[in-house]
Design a protein around this motif. Structure first.
Motif, short mmCIF file in Angstrom:
data_model
loop_
_atom_site.label_atom_id
_atom_site.label_comp_id
_atom_site.label_asym_id
_atom_site.label_seq_id
_atom_site.Cartn_x
_atom_site.Cartn_y
_atom_site.Cartn_z
N LEU A 119 -20.92 30.36 -62.19
CA LEU A 119 -20.64 29.15 -61.40
C LEU A 119 -19.22 29.14 -60.85
O LEU A 119 -18.96 28.57 -59.80
CB LEU A 119 -20.91 27.90 -62.24
CG LEU A 119 -22.40 27.66 -62.52
CD1 LEU A 119 -22.58 26.52 -63.52
CD2 LEU A 119 -23.18 27.37 -61.23
N GLN A 120 -18.31 29.79 -61.56
CA GLN A 120 -16.91 29.80 -61.08
C GLN A 120 -16.68 30.81 -59.97
O GLN A 120 -15.74 30.65 -59.19
CB GLN A 120 -15.96 30.11 -62.25
CG GLN A 120 -15.78 28.92 -63.17
CD GLN A 120 -14.80 29.23 -64.31
OE1 GLN A 120 -14.50 30.38 -64.59
NE2 GLN A 120 -14.35 28.18 -64.98
N THR A 121 -17.50 31.87 -59.90
CA THR A 121 -17.11 32.97 -59.01
C THR A 121 -18.17 33.37 -57.99
O THR A 121 -17.90 34.23 -57.15
CB THR A 121 -16.74 34.22 -59.83
OG1 THR A 121 -17.89 34.67 -60.54
CG2 THR A 121 -15.62 33.95 -60.80
N GLY A 136 -26.38 25.77 -56.92
CA GLY A 136 -27.18 24.58 -57.15
C GLY A 136 -28.20 24.70 -58.26
O GLY A 136 -28.35 23.79 -59.08
N ALA A 137 -28.93 25.83 -58.30
CA ALA A 137 -30.07 25.87 -59.23
C ALA A 137 -29.72 26.25 -60.67
O ALA A 137 -30.32 25.69 -61.56
CB ALA A 137 -31.15 26.78 -58.68
N PRO A 138 -28.84 27.19 -61.03
CA PRO A 138 -28.12 28.11 -60.16
C PRO A 138 -28.91 29.41 -59.96
O PRO A 138 -29.94 29.62 -60.61
CB PRO A 138 -26.86 28.40 -60.96
CG PRO A 138 -27.33 28.35 -62.39
CD PRO A 138 -28.44 27.33 -62.44
N GLY A 139 -28.39 30.25 -59.06
CA GLY A 139 -28.97 31.58 -58.86
C GLY A 139 -29.84 31.66 -57.63
O GLY A 139 -30.51 32.67 -57.42
N MET A 140 -29.88 30.59 -56.80
CA MET A 140 -30.59 30.64 -55.53
C MET A 140 -32.04 31.13 -55.73
O MET A 140 -32.43 32.17 -55.24
CB MET A 140 -29.85 31.59 -54.60
CG MET A 140 -30.00 31.24 -53.14
SD MET A 140 -29.12 32.45 -52.13
CE MET A 140 -29.54 31.82 -50.52
N PRO A 141 -32.84 30.36 -56.48
CA PRO A 141 -34.20 30.82 -56.79
C PRO A 141 -35.09 30.90 -55.54
O PRO A 141 -34.77 30.33 -54.51
CB PRO A 141 -34.72 29.75 -57.75
CG PRO A 141 -33.92 28.54 -57.43
CD PRO A 141 -32.56 29.02 -57.01
N SER A 168 -21.03 23.03 -63.17
CA SER A 168 -20.11 23.81 -64.00
C SER A 168 -20.78 24.09 -65.34
O SER A 168 -21.82 23.51 -65.65
CB SER A 168 -18.80 23.05 -64.21
OG SER A 168 -19.07 21.85 -64.91
N ALA A 169 -20.18 24.99 -66.12
CA ALA A 169 -20.71 25.30 -67.44
C ALA A 169 -19.54 25.54 -68.38
O ALA A 169 -18.46 25.94 -67.94
CB ALA A 169 -21.61 26.53 -67.39
N ALA A 170 -19.76 25.30 -69.67
CA ALA A 170 -18.66 25.38 -70.64
C ALA A 170 -18.36 26.80 -71.07
O ALA A 170 -17.24 27.13 -71.46
CB ALA A 170 -18.99 24.52 -71.85
N ARG A 171 -19.34 27.68 -71.05
CA ARG A 171 -19.11 29.01 -71.64
C ARG A 171 -20.05 30.06 -71.05
O ARG A 171 -20.99 29.75 -70.33
CB ARG A 171 -19.30 28.96 -73.16
CG ARG A 171 -20.70 28.59 -73.60
CD ARG A 171 -20.92 28.78 -75.10
NE ARG A 171 -20.84 30.18 -75.48
CZ ARG A 171 -21.85 31.06 -75.31
NH1 ARG A 171 -22.98 30.67 -74.79
NH2 ARG A 171 -21.71 32.31 -75.66
N GLY A 172 -19.74 31.30 -71.41
CA GLY A 172 -20.66 32.42 -71.19
C GLY A 172 -20.83 32.84 -69.75
O GLY A 172 -20.04 32.50 -68.86
#
Ligand code: FES
Length: 588
Positions: free
Chosen positions: A561-563, A457-462, A551-555
């Motif tokens: 976000l995918q895994t 969500g945030a991402p990274g669960m802050p 989602s994100a396009a790269r990097g």
């Protein structure tokens, strides 16, 4: 340069079996003899002799960084580790890895933990070393290193940087970061002025080193020792003490012995060791983050945490350590009280004493060697705990079908059985925009809900689960409210705060269906967190509320976000966990 034929001795030396020391993991040139020849030629450019290069090689993961004051003593520690390695007949080789500090990591340090774990694993694999010393301290660094080392599989030992010293503000002892939050809360409530905040800002972090209370860093230090991954007594010495330097030297010597005995990490990270670590987590009033990190480390060796069994373990494991935020002391007091061995002595009947440690001896043998203990007031005996159950309770209910947790030892006893009206914040930005508005419709009996701060969500669960008390209530003296989120909170925080709601709202978990005005019921006694609407209504809202996962396009963000997995699987990447699940812990 003469072109003499190679002597038999030289030929044999270069063509020795590729197993140890500098001969490990040769670079692929299609000719192993040439690979070793070239490697030695390059390292000799740094002035090494053949005699030095024939020793067992001990890698030292150096996480010193100008951006990481919690690791500000890394140069002194490396020097001491090297001394220990050399005295024991090894060759120390330090190398840099990612370093993560809580306050210097955007969007949040947890987002980078898996990157550091991958860096640690791959550098251990890529470079020749017979054992590795990992220097970590700040919250995410120790779990990242243990995760990476568990996957790399060679002999590994954890060296903790150590806690900071406490400071003093107008006669009051202070330390990061429980007191940071306490003073900020007073400032928000209008109890103290901006000038005093500037004064206390100079005192909260009195030296280099990790936070001085039982936050995530101290928790992971204690967990590392309980796992058997540090030398005995390795968790508690403060960063700037002679004890810490001696621990570093001892760690270096221990790494050489581990290399010689082939004491690989899988022999230490056993189910018994993880159960010892869970006992310690519960008995120290440890950070809720400790559960996520333990799940991630265990997942690397094919073990899954059984949250219900962990909750049962909590019911029979009292909090014995009188440290902030659950108690009153600081880490340096814990060290003076004997550190983790003092705690383990009290927990003895609940531990697996046959678990192996980095010394090659068992935890029970190390406890015998530690002696009988002495009078102190930081670690309580089992029959006089500071809290009768473990610090963390596991909740379930229609709001958290995959589980949620609450740090009951740091919660308000009056709020642990509570029903209230939900006041929902959509995400961190929404929270920041409205929480201090005088227009916010909220009372002290309401339940604050913050969603979209989970792993994706945030991402990274802050660590935004510590939702601040709305300013208009704080000004009226409200100190605690029931707060719920799919995020985490700092181990230094306190309050009646439900965290790690799984599955998170960003992937369609029930938290996404809560509306302002709904009733929510928290019962820590029944281990329940429930949204008081019918199952049909919950399902209907789920159908109407179409969730688009981030989602994100790269990097790295795309990979993340995918895994990334949910909290119950440690927020690790799915492809980094062991493909084979061997069992669940705790086992009963
Ligand atoms: Fe590094 Fe607290 S910020 S341990």
């Amino acid at each position: 340069m003469t072109n003499l034929p190679m002597s038999k001795e030289s030929h044999d030396k270069i063509n020795q079996p590729v197993q140890t020391g500098l001969r490990k993991g040769l670079t692929s040139y299609g000719d192993q003899g040439f690979s070793l020849f070239l490697r030695k030629a390059f390292i000799k450019g740094a002035g090494y002799t053949d005699e030095a290069l024939d020793r067992p090689v001990i890698g030292i993961a150096n996480t010193g960084s100008a951006y990481n004051p919690c690791h500000g003593n890394a140069p002194q520690l490396i020097e001491a580790v090297k001394r220990g390695v050399m005295l024991a007949g090894g060759l120390p080789m330090d190398f840099p890895t990612v370093s993560i500090h809580e306050s210097f990591s955007a969007p949040t340090s947890m987002y980078l933990r898996n990157l550091m774990a991958m860096d640690t694993e791959e550098m251990i694999r890529a470079q020749p070393m017979d054992a590795v010393v990992m220097i970590g301290g700040c919250d995410k660094t120790v779990p990242a290193q243990l995760m990476g080392a568990a996957s790399a599989g060679i002999p590994a030992i954890q060296l903790i940087t150590g806690s900071m010293l406490t400071g003093s503000h107008r006669g009051e002892r202070v330390g990061a970061c429980t007191d940071c939050r306490r003073y900020w809360g007073k400032f928000r409530a209008g109890e103290i002025a901006a000038q005093e905040m500037e004064d206390v800002n100079d005192q909260l972090v009195a030296s280099v080193g990790t936070c001085s209370v039982m936050g995530t860093a101290s928790t992971m230090a204690c967990i590392a020792e309980a796992l058997g991954m540090t030398v005995p007594g390795g968790a508690s010495p403060p960063a700037v003490t002679a004890d810490r330097i001696r621990v570093a030297q001892e760690t270096g010597a221990c790494a050489v012995a581990m290399a010689r005995q082939q004491l690989t990490i899988d022999k230490i990270l056993t189910p018994g060791a993880f159960e010892n670590a869970m006992r310690v987590l519960l008995a120290i009033g440890g950070s809720t983050n400790g559960i996520v990190h333990l799940a991630a480390i265990a997942g690397r060796v094919g073990l899954e945490i059984d949250m219900q069994a962990l909750d049962r373990m909590g019911c029979e494991t009292p909090v014995l350590l009188d440290l902030k935020p659950s108690g009153q002391h600081y880490m340096e007091d814990f060290h003076q009280a004997g550190g983790v061995p003092t705690l383990l002595r009290q927990l003895r009947p609940l531990l697996h004493l046959d678990a192996l440690t980095v010394t090659g001896r068992t935890l029970g043998e190390e406890l015998e060697l530690a002696g009988p203990g002495f009078a102190q007031d930081v670690v309580r005996p089992l029959d006089n705990p500071i809290y009768p159950q473990g610090s963390i309770a596991v909740l379930r209910g229609n709001l958290a079908p995959g589980g949620a947790i609450i740090k009951q030892s740091a919660a308000d006893a009056d709020l642990m059985e509570h029903e209230g009206r939900a006041v929902v914040f959509e995400n961190i930005e929404d929270l920041a925009r409205r929480i201090d508005s005088d227009e916010l419709d909220v009372t002290a009996q309401d339940v604050l809900v913050l969603r979209n701060i989970g792993p994706k969500g945030a991402p990274g669960m802050p660590e935004a689960g510590y939702i601040p008390i709305p300013q208009k209530l704080a000004r009226c003296g409200v100190k605690d409210m029931v707060r719920i989120s799919d995020g985490r909170m700092s181990g230094t925080a306190f309050g009646t705060i439900v965290l790690h709601v799984t599955p998170e709202s960003a992937v369609g978990g029930p938290l996404a269906q809560v509306r302002t005005g709904d009733r929510i019921c928290l019962s820590v006694k029944k281990r329940e967190i429930s949204l008081l609407i019918s199952n049909e209504e919950l399902a209907r809202r789920g159908r109407e509320n179409v969730v688009i996962e981030p989602s994100a396009a790269r990097g790295y963000r795309k990979l993340f976000l995918q895994t990334v997995t949910q909290a119950d699987q440690g927020v690790d990447f799915d492809f980094l966990r062991s493909p084979q699940i061997k069992g669940k812990i705790p086992r009963k």
